[in-house]
Design a protein around this motif. Structure first.
Motif, PDB file in Angstrom:
ATOM      1  N   GLU A 166       0.710  -1.342  -0.129  1.00 41.09           N
ATOM      2  CA  GLU A 166       0.075   0.039  -0.074  1.00 41.09           C
ATOM      3  C   GLU A 166       0.999   1.224   0.033  1.00 41.09           C
ATOM      4  OE1 GLU A 166      -3.483   2.103   2.685  1.00 41.09           O
ATOM      5  OE2 GLU A 166      -3.161  -0.162   3.008  1.00 41.09           O
ATOM      6  N   ALA A 167       2.023   1.219   0.858  1.00 45.48           N
ATOM      7  CA  ALA A 167       2.794   2.331   0.992  1.00 45.48           C
ATOM      8  C   ALA A 167       3.536   2.383  -0.415  1.00 45.48           C
ATOM      9  CB  ALA A 167       3.714   2.279   1.844  1.00 45.48           C
ATOM     10  N   ARG A 168       4.036   1.461  -1.154  1.00 46.54           N
ATOM     11  CA  ARG A 168       4.680   1.239  -2.278  1.00 46.54           C
ATOM     12  C   ARG A 168       3.940   2.075  -3.379  1.00 46.54           C
ATOM     13  NH1 ARG A 168       5.823  -3.557  -2.456  1.00 46.54           N
ATOM     14  NH2 ARG A 168       4.558  -4.339  -3.951  1.00 46.54           N
ATOM     15  N   GLU A 169       2.658   1.761  -3.512  1.00 45.78           N
ATOM     16  CA  GLU A 169       1.795   2.345  -4.468  1.00 45.78           C
ATOM     17  C   GLU A 169       1.492   3.675  -4.268  1.00 45.78           C
ATOM     18  OE1 GLU A 169       0.624   0.903  -7.442  1.00 45.78           O
ATOM     19  OE2 GLU A 169       2.006  -0.567  -6.954  1.00 45.78           O
ATOM     20  N   ALA A 170       1.327   3.992  -2.839  1.00 45.51           N
ATOM     21  CA  ALA A 170       1.205   5.330  -2.598  1.00 45.51           C
ATOM     22  C   ALA A 170       2.158   6.393  -2.999  1.00 45.51           C
ATOM     23  CB  ALA A 170       0.757   5.484  -1.068  1.00 45.51           C
ATOM     24  N   GLU A 171       3.297   5.928  -2.863  1.00 42.50           N
ATOM     25  CA  GLU A 171       4.869   6.527  -3.317  1.00 42.50           C
ATOM     26  C   GLU A 171       4.934   6.655  -4.695  1.00 42.50           C
ATOM     27  OE1 GLU A 171       8.402   8.313  -3.244  1.00 42.50           O
ATOM     28  OE2 GLU A 171       6.949   8.270  -1.785  1.00 42.50           O
ATOM     29  N   LEU A 172       4.319   5.692  -5.471  1.00 42.07           N
ATOM     30  CA  LEU A 172       4.472   5.518  -6.779  1.00 42.07           C
ATOM     31  C   LEU A 172       3.437   6.668  -7.553  1.00 42.07           C
ATOM     32  CD1 LEU A 172       5.234   4.760  -9.721  1.00 42.07           C
ATOM     33  CD2 LEU A 172       3.650   2.747  -9.442  1.00 42.07           C
ATOM     34  N   ARG A 173       2.435   6.817  -6.816  1.00 44.67           N
ATOM     35  CA  ARG A 173       1.410   7.857  -7.224  1.00 44.67           C
ATOM     36  C   ARG A 173       1.729   9.114  -6.795  1.00 44.67           C
ATOM     37  NH1 ARG A 173      -2.289   4.095  -4.721  1.00 44.67           N
ATOM     38  NH2 ARG A 173      -2.433   5.238  -3.176  1.00 44.67           N
ATOM     39  N   ARG A 174       2.408   9.523  -5.904  1.00 49.38           N
ATOM     40  CA  ARG A 174       2.986  10.649  -5.474  1.00 49.38           C
ATOM     41  C   ARG A 174       3.991  11.145  -6.324  1.00 49.38           C
ATOM     42  NH1 ARG A 174       7.136  13.092  -3.319  1.00 49.38           N
ATOM     43  NH2 ARG A 174       8.522  11.117  -3.255  1.00 49.38           N
ATOM     44  N   ARG A 175       5.104  10.294  -6.921  1.00 53.67           N
ATOM     45  CA  ARG A 175       6.103  10.553  -7.747  1.00 53.67           C
ATOM     46  C   ARG A 175       5.260  10.912  -9.137  1.00 53.67           C
ATOM     47  NH1 ARG A 175      11.255   9.435  -7.066  1.00 53.67           N
ATOM     48  NH2 ARG A 175      11.250  10.699  -8.978  1.00 53.67           N
ATOM     49  N   LEU A 176       4.304  10.140  -9.638  1.00 51.62           N
ATOM     50  CA  LEU A 176       3.678  10.592 -10.880  1.00 51.62           C
ATOM     51  C   LEU A 176       3.032  11.817 -10.707  1.00 51.62           C
ATOM     52  CD1 LEU A 176       2.047   7.032 -11.728  1.00 51.62           C
ATOM     53  CD2 LEU A 176       3.973   8.148 -12.687  1.00 51.62           C
ATOM     54  N   ASP A 177       2.425  12.076  -9.487  1.00 51.18           N
ATOM     55  CA  ASP A 177       1.645  13.534  -9.250  1.00 51.18           C
ATOM     56  C   ASP A 177       2.765  14.652  -9.383  1.00 51.18           C
ATOM     57  OD1 ASP A 177      -0.703  12.370  -9.208  1.00 51.18           O
ATOM     58  OD2 ASP A 177      -1.048  12.490  -6.958  1.00 51.18           O
ATOM     59  N   ASP A 178       4.039  14.314  -8.601  1.00 52.52           N
ATOM     60  CA  ASP A 178       4.979  15.542  -8.957  1.00 52.52           C
ATOM     61  C   ASP A 178       5.439  15.653 -10.078  1.00 52.52           C
ATOM     62  OD1 ASP A 178       4.938  15.759  -6.090  1.00 52.52           O
ATOM     63  OD2 ASP A 178       6.538  14.368  -5.726  1.00 52.52           O
ATOM     64  N   GLU A 179       5.733  14.554 -11.023  1.00 54.09           N
ATOM     65  CA  GLU A 179       6.026  15.025 -12.514  1.00 54.09           C
ATOM     66  C   GLU A 179       5.051  15.690 -13.145  1.00 54.09           C
ATOM     67  OE1 GLU A 179       8.927  14.298 -13.699  1.00 54.09           O
ATOM     68  OE2 GLU A 179       9.876  13.505 -11.877  1.00 54.09           O
ATOM     69  N   ASP A 180       3.719  15.298 -12.947  1.00 52.60           N
ATOM     70  CA  ASP A 180       2.797  15.810 -13.540  1.00 52.60           C
ATOM     71  C   ASP A 180       2.696  17.527 -13.300  1.00 52.60           C
ATOM     72  OD1 ASP A 180       0.429  15.348 -15.610  1.00 52.60           O
ATOM     73  OD2 ASP A 180      -0.847  16.145 -13.927  1.00 52.60           O
ATOM     74  N   ARG A 181       2.914  17.741 -12.060  1.00 54.29           N
ATOM     75  CA  ARG A 181       3.275  19.049 -11.435  1.00 54.29           C
ATOM     76  C   ARG A 181       4.576  19.755 -11.659  1.00 54.29           C
ATOM     77  NH1 ARG A 181      -0.114  16.611  -7.439  1.00 54.29           N
ATOM     78  NH2 ARG A 181      -2.240  17.489  -7.419  1.00 54.29           N
ATOM     79  N   ARG A 182       5.619  19.151 -12.430  1.00 56.98           N
ATOM     80  CA  ARG A 182       6.930  19.758 -12.739  1.00 56.98           C
ATOM     81  C   ARG A 182       6.807  21.077 -13.290  1.00 56.98           C
ATOM     82  NH1 ARG A 182      12.256  17.969 -12.351  1.00 56.98           N
ATOM     83  NH2 ARG A 182      11.493  15.855 -11.879  1.00 56.98           N
ATOM     84  N   VAL A 183       7.465  21.980 -12.686  1.00 57.16           N
ATOM     85  CA  VAL A 183       7.512  23.250 -13.315  1.00 57.16           C
ATOM     86  C   VAL A 183       8.995  23.231 -13.976  1.00 57.16           C
ATOM     87  CG1 VAL A 183       7.788  25.687 -13.152  1.00 57.16           C
ATOM     88  CG2 VAL A 183       6.086  24.440 -11.913  1.00 57.16           C
ATOM     89  N   PHE A 184       9.325  23.714 -15.257  1.00 57.47           N
ATOM     90  CA  PHE A 184      10.490  23.435 -15.977  1.00 57.47           C
ATOM     91  C   PHE A 184      10.926  24.926 -16.116  1.00 57.47           C
ATOM     92  CE2 PHE A 184       9.010  19.334 -17.455  1.00 57.47           C
ATOM     93  CZ  PHE A 184      10.312  18.691 -17.410  1.00 57.47           C
ATOM     94  N   ASP A 185      12.284  25.255 -16.014  1.00 58.71           N
ATOM     95  CA  ASP A 185      12.876  26.694 -16.281  1.00 58.71           C
ATOM     96  C   ASP A 185      13.219  26.552 -17.694  1.00 58.71           C
ATOM     97  OD1 ASP A 185      14.508  28.739 -16.706  1.00 58.71           O
ATOM     98  OD2 ASP A 185      14.681  29.132 -14.677  1.00 58.71           O
ATOM     99  N   LEU A 186      12.582  27.264 -18.770  1.00 59.90           N
ATOM    100  CA  LEU A 186      12.887  27.103 -20.065  1.00 59.90           C
ATOM    101  C   LEU A 186      14.253  27.550 -20.478  1.00 59.90           C
ATOM    102  CD1 LEU A 186       9.571  28.344 -21.888  1.00 59.90           C
ATOM    103  CD2 LEU A 186      10.418  25.968 -21.187  1.00 59.90           C
ATOM    104  N   ALA A 187      14.842  28.253 -19.639  1.00 56.71           N
ATOM    105  CA  ALA A 187      15.923  29.191 -20.002  1.00 56.71           C
ATOM    106  C   ALA A 187      17.403  28.189 -19.088  1.00 56.71           C
ATOM    107  CB  ALA A 187      16.351  30.506 -19.567  1.00 56.71           C
ATOM    108  N   GLU A 188      17.263  27.714 -17.940  1.00 54.87           N
ATOM    109  CA  GLU A 188      17.981  27.055 -17.372  1.00 54.87           C
ATOM    110  C   GLU A 188      18.006  25.737 -17.642  1.00 54.87           C
ATOM    111  OE1 GLU A 188      20.590  28.177 -15.194  1.00 54.87           O
ATOM    112  OE2 GLU A 188      19.817  30.408 -15.948  1.00 54.87           O
ATOM    113  N   GLY A 189      16.976  25.088 -17.772  1.00 51.84           N
ATOM    114  CA  GLY A 189      16.802  23.689 -18.081  1.00 51.84           C
ATOM    115  C   GLY A 189      17.333  22.769 -16.881  1.00 51.84           C
ATOM    116  N   PRO A 190      17.461  21.508 -17.183  1.00 44.40           N
ATOM    117  CA  PRO A 190      17.002  20.947 -18.404  1.00 44.40           C
ATOM    118  C   PRO A 190      15.882  20.760 -18.454  1.00 44.40           C
ATOM    119  CG  PRO A 190      17.471  19.335 -16.451  1.00 44.40           C
ATOM    120  CD  PRO A 190      17.811  20.582 -15.830  1.00 44.40           C
ATOM    121  N   LEU A 191      15.348  20.248 -19.729  1.00 44.44           N
ATOM    122  CA  LEU A 191      13.915  20.195 -20.107  1.00 44.44           C
ATOM    123  C   LEU A 191      13.452  18.753 -20.490  1.00 44.44           C
ATOM    124  CD1 LEU A 191      13.495  23.555 -22.316  1.00 44.44           C
ATOM    125  CD2 LEU A 191      13.338  23.185 -19.862  1.00 44.44           C
TER     126      LEU A 191
END
Length: 471
Positions: free
Chosen positions: A125-150
């Protein structure tokens, strides 16, 4: 903005709507260039200006999650990622502010930082919760277009014989067709490395910076003017699609979103393919017709316009490039009159073919030139998107690994509603991504059910009366 998972955009490479074939006859482009400031393409310019106007937004992150089952050779995966980024310059490109204008800068090839985390010892249960958290974090990732990496990568070990590979790119360097290119090249390089053969990526004949230079020249030609004239005629008198909402439309666009997912059976997929052949249309055209009928039923309108991403790869040299080529077009269908579904398909076919032939005119430039009445609560020209792709990347050889593309979380939505469908040998999977400030999930679940119902009706009888389908 394309869009399967979220990258549809939708796709051989992943095809974009209707399997539109690029025009191979438009000549060679400029030679390769590296590590210098180069012009941004029109598509990149649009995203860059949006980022300047409203920085820190996550809706243009395109996360990909691959579940890898089997004996993973980690050094081979590292070599494959390094080879992929060495070959595909877009994955090491940033976009800089050059006196108020966006310019591309390609960095030299370097090893890709691959963060590896072992979560296999956590309770399930904790493993699946951690995977969902990481997927959510990637979905919300903010990239800096000038600094990168993109482009970033991470690997989670979830069991002895199971890993999840997380890749994420900013849309400014990546589009739907790019998914197929990425998977084919990454899997081949992984297989080579796992067999003890170090990947030797061959530089492509053209890089994305060369395409951007070619596009700037094309914009000054006669073909560009002819395409602009076509869209002016097609969009004259266009009115906004007014879907019923569960809450009043706010004064400005929000990107908070969610998604409803559904599955059409392998039998229904076969019926769609059969009827498409009988009616001389593509599955894309048939499903687009169904979707526009559902939108007409829901809104009460009969002049229905939706956006759709097109491949927009006019040069042969661009076919195997990762990059943001995709261009949005407006598909406007007249659903008036006492006609049957076969006639609707004929109308959709005519409109889709016209759009394919005129898919190169930059959408952001079209919006600026047409100057539609601006409404801060709506995206210009269309508020609903339709995306379709074939999951042809499933045939990639990963040297004994079983690979599954996982659906990304749906925490953002760029449009009021986006219907994405993916065809595979197992059937048709779909999701309806929507703005949560406008719609409840229950309304989108009804929309998905209506879509499946109309598909079932029309595949039984192409002569179904449009008036009855709209009732």
């Amino acid at each position: 903005p394309d869009g399967a998972a979220r990258v549809p955009d939708t796709a051989a490479p992943v095809p974009v709507p209707g399997d539109a074939a690029p025009d191979p006859g438009q000549g060679d482009g400029p030679a390769r260039r590296d590590d210098h400031l180069a012009p941004a393409s029109c598509a990149q310019q649009g995203l860059w200006f949006l980022d300047q106007f409203d920085p820190g937004q996550a809706q243009y992150a395109l996360p990909l999650a691959f579940r890898l089952r089997g004996e993973l050779v980690l050094p081979a995966l590292r070599q494959a990622l390094d080879g992929l980024v060495a070959r595909q310059a877009s994955l090491r490109t940033t976009v800089l502010d050059d006196d108020g204008e966006p310019r591309q800068q390609v960095a030299p090839a370097r090893p890709v930082p691959l963060v590896v985390e072992d979560v296999s010892t956590l309770p399930e249960e904790a493993r699946e919760a951690e995977l969902r958290r990481r997927l959510d974090d990637e979905d919300r990732r903010v990239f800096d277009l000038a600094e990168g990496p993109l482009f970033v990568a991470a690997l989670l070990k979830t069991a002895d014989q199971e890993h999840v590979l997380l890749l994420n790119a900013h849309h400014i360097n990546f589009g739907g067709w790019s998914l197929g290119v990425l998977v084919q090249e990454l899997s081949k390089m992984y297989g080579d490395a796992a067999r003890g053969n170090a990947p030797c990526p061959v530089p492509p004949a053209m890089e994305y910076t060369g395409y951007a230079e070619w596009e700037h020249d094309w914009l000054r030609g006669d073909d560009c003017q002819a395409q602009y004239d076509y869209w002016c005629r097609r969009l004259e008198g266009l009115t906004a699609l007014e879907l019923p909402t569960d809450r009043p439309r706010p004064s400005s666009v929000s990107t908070d979103g969610d998604a409803v997912r559904f599955q059409l059976s392998a039998k229904l997929r076969a019926d769609i393919v059969r009827m498409s052949a009988e009616e001389r249309v593509t599955p894309f055209m048939l499903l687009l017709a169904v979707f526009q009928i559902v939108l007409a039923r829901t809104s009460g309108q009969r002049d229905i316009a939706v956006g759709s991403p097109m491949a927009n790869r006019p040069l042969p040299e661009t076919q195997q490039l990762v990059g943001y080529f995709v261009n949005s077009v407006v598909l406007r269908i007249d659903l008036s009159g006492d006609v049957d579904f076969s006639e609707v398909l004929r109308r959709v076919r005519e409109v889709a073919l016209g759009a394919y032939e005129n898919q190169n005119y930059p959408f952001s430039r079209l919006v600026a030139q047409l100057e539609p009445a601006r409404d801060s609560a709506r995206s210009p020209l269309f508020q609903v998107m339709f995306v379709m792709q074939e999951e042809s990347w499933e045939q990639a050889d990963w040297h004994g690994l079983s690979v599954e593309l996982m659906g990304s979380p749906a925490t953002t939505s760029m449009f009021d509603v986006t219907l994405s469908v993916s065809m595979s040998a197992h059937g048709i999977s779909g999701d309806i991504r929507y703005r949560t400030d406008l719609f409840d999930k229950s309304r989108m679940e009804r929309l998905a059910a209506d879509f499946e119902h109309v598909v079932e009706r029309v595949t039984r009888h192409a002569g179904a009366d449009l008036t009855e389908l709209l009732a």
